[in-house]
Scaffold this motif. Structure first.
Motif, PDB file in Angstrom:
ATOM      1  N   PRO A 106     -53.180-121.667  -3.931  1.00  0.00           N
ATOM      2  CA  PRO A 106     -51.895-121.074  -3.556  1.00  0.00           C
ATOM      3  C   PRO A 106     -50.696-121.958  -3.886  1.00  0.00           C
ATOM      4  O   PRO A 106     -49.601-121.450  -4.155  1.00  0.00           O
ATOM      5  N   VAL A 107     -50.884-123.272  -3.869  1.00  0.00           N
ATOM      6  CA  VAL A 107     -49.798-124.183  -4.227  1.00  0.00           C
ATOM      7  C   VAL A 107     -49.488-124.050  -5.720  1.00  0.00           C
ATOM      8  O   VAL A 107     -48.314-123.978  -6.128  1.00  0.00           O
ATOM      9  N   PHE A 108     -50.527-123.989  -6.532  1.00  0.00           N
ATOM     10  CA  PHE A 108     -50.341-123.832  -7.976  1.00  0.00           C
ATOM     11  C   PHE A 108     -49.679-122.503  -8.325  1.00  0.00           C
ATOM     12  O   PHE A 108     -48.908-122.413  -9.277  1.00  0.00           O
ATOM     13  N   ALA A 109     -50.009-121.464  -7.552  1.00  0.00           N
ATOM     14  CA  ALA A 109     -49.543-120.117  -7.871  1.00  0.00           C
ATOM     15  C   ALA A 109     -48.209-119.759  -7.234  1.00  0.00           C
ATOM     16  O   ALA A 109     -47.694-118.666  -7.448  1.00  0.00           O
ATOM     17  N   ALA A 110     -47.622-120.681  -6.474  1.00  0.00           N
ATOM     18  CA  ALA A 110     -46.445-120.352  -5.669  1.00  0.00           C
ATOM     19  C   ALA A 110     -45.127-120.367  -6.436  1.00  0.00           C
ATOM     20  O   ALA A 110     -44.101-119.959  -5.899  1.00  0.00           O
ATOM     21  N   SER A 111     -45.142-120.825  -7.681  1.00  0.00           N
ATOM     22  CA  SER A 111     -43.894-120.899  -8.445  1.00  0.00           C
ATOM     23  C   SER A 111     -44.208-120.899  -9.941  1.00  0.00           C
ATOM     24  O   SER A 111     -45.372-120.976 -10.349  1.00  0.00           O
ATOM     25  N   ASP A 112     -43.151-120.831 -10.723  1.00  0.00           N
ATOM     26  CA  ASP A 112     -43.268-120.955 -12.181  1.00  0.00           C
ATOM     27  C   ASP A 112     -42.907-122.358 -12.642  1.00  0.00           C
ATOM     28  O   ASP A 112     -42.623-122.574 -13.826  1.00  0.00           O
ATOM     29  N   ALA A 113     -42.928-123.309 -11.735  1.00  0.00           N
ATOM     30  CA  ALA A 113     -42.529-124.678 -12.045  1.00  0.00           C
ATOM     31  C   ALA A 113     -43.433-125.306 -13.094  1.00  0.00           C
ATOM     32  O   ALA A 113     -44.613-124.954 -13.219  1.00  0.00           O
ATOM     33  N   ALA A 114     -42.873-126.250 -13.831  1.00  0.00           N
ATOM     34  CA  ALA A 114     -43.688-127.060 -14.732  1.00  0.00           C
ATOM     35  C   ALA A 114     -44.581-127.963 -13.901  1.00  0.00           C
ATOM     36  O   ALA A 114     -44.164-128.488 -12.865  1.00  0.00           O
ATOM     37  N   PHE A 115     -45.823-128.133 -14.337  1.00  0.00           N
ATOM     38  CA  PHE A 115     -46.750-129.025 -13.648  1.00  0.00           C
ATOM     39  C   PHE A 115     -46.720-130.403 -14.297  1.00  0.00           C
ATOM     40  O   PHE A 115     -46.742-130.527 -15.527  1.00  0.00           O
ATOM     41  N   TYR A 116     -46.704-131.423 -13.446  1.00  0.00           N
ATOM     42  CA  TYR A 116     -46.788-132.806 -13.906  1.00  0.00           C
ATOM     43  C   TYR A 116     -47.950-133.472 -13.183  1.00  0.00           C
ATOM     44  O   TYR A 116     -48.101-133.330 -11.971  1.00  0.00           O
TER      45      TYR A 116
END
Length: 270
Positions: A106-116
């Motif tokens: 759910p943390v990964f899917a909660a936004s369209d943010a770039a992952f670092y």
């Protein structure tokens, strides 16, 4: 859920209770911060649900994960955000040693943010235990303070924590390498936050354990050294009312997870 509001340096703690499932607005200081660090106990699903809620509310430009290396983070593609199984496979989560992906998804899917990814690779961790942390960190190690010895009181406190974490099964004075590894991880997390700020802008959210989130010597202390002008908000997450050490802007409390005694393996050794 219980919120424990702790003023940094004020010595006072105000406790406010909220019913389970009750919606609560994020503090304005968190919504206005350029960096929001969300602490956790890694195997507590409530902590991850809180993180997902905060990420959804903040809609950051970037999310920095303690759990991912830079290479793993680069494996993310926009289409995978809605595919839990596909994202787990792309990230190689099954081989990572972290708790089950379902808690983190759910943390990964909660936004369209770039992952670092800010995880220090395992081979670097092994080298850091008996090696030169400055050299392993690379350029800028002095900027992040890795060239300086820790104050005696802080080193002693860190050794005590490592001694307890290793179930008092290793000589306390032999755990200096573990302290060096912790410093390397904290500095790498902070460096990755700075990279994200430079590349995609703010706000940036950090997903990490409470030990890295603590203000006194965790990631915030490195950010205050390198980018002192950047406003940082730090959330800690506790279990059963036990206040995590190190200083936080807000602490949210949740029930503890039932887990085996981590020291049992040491105690049962022949």
């Amino acid at each position: 859920m219980k919120a424990i509001l702790s003023g940094i340096g004020l010595g006072a703690v105000v406790v406010a209770s909220m019913a389970w499932g009750e919606e609560a607005a994020l503090p304005e200081t968190a919504m206005q911060a350029s960096v929001v660090i969300l602490g956790e106990t890694h195997d507590n699903p409530v902590h991850h649900a809180v993180q997902a809620d905060w990420v959804e509310a903040i809609q950051p430009k970037a999310v920095v994960f303690e759990m991912l290396t830079a290479e793993q983070a680069a494996a993310d593609t926009p289409g995978l955000r809605t595919d839990q199984v596909g994202l787990e496979a792309a990230l190689g989560w099954a081989d990572s040693g972290w708790p089950e992906f379902a808690m983190y998804y759910p943390v990964f899917a909660a936004s369209d943010a770039a992952f670092y990814g800010a995880a220090v690779p395992r081979e670097t961790v092994r080298a850091a235990f008996g090696g030169n942390v400055m050299a392993l960190f690379g350029p800028g190690a002095d900027v992040y303070g890795l060239d300086r010895a820790l104050p005696e009181a802080q080193l002693s406190a860190r050794l005590d924590l490592q001694f307890d974490a290793h179930c008092e099964a290793m000589p306390r004075d032999a755990l200096g390498g573990m302290v060096d590894i912790q410093r390397l991880r904290d500095a790498t997390l902070a460096q990755t936050v700075v990279q994200a700020l430079e590349e995609v802008g703010s706000p940036v959210v950090v997903i990490t354990g409470n030990g890295h989130a603590r203000r006194d010597w965790g990631v915030p202390s490195y950010l205050s050294r390198v980018v002192p002008e950047v406003p940082v908000f730090v959330l800690g997450q506790s279990e059963d009312g036990g206040m995590p050490e190190g200083g936080f802007d807000l602490v949210l409390d949740a029930p503890a997870v039932e887990r085996p005694d981590p020291c049992e393996a040491f105690l049962n050794r022949e």
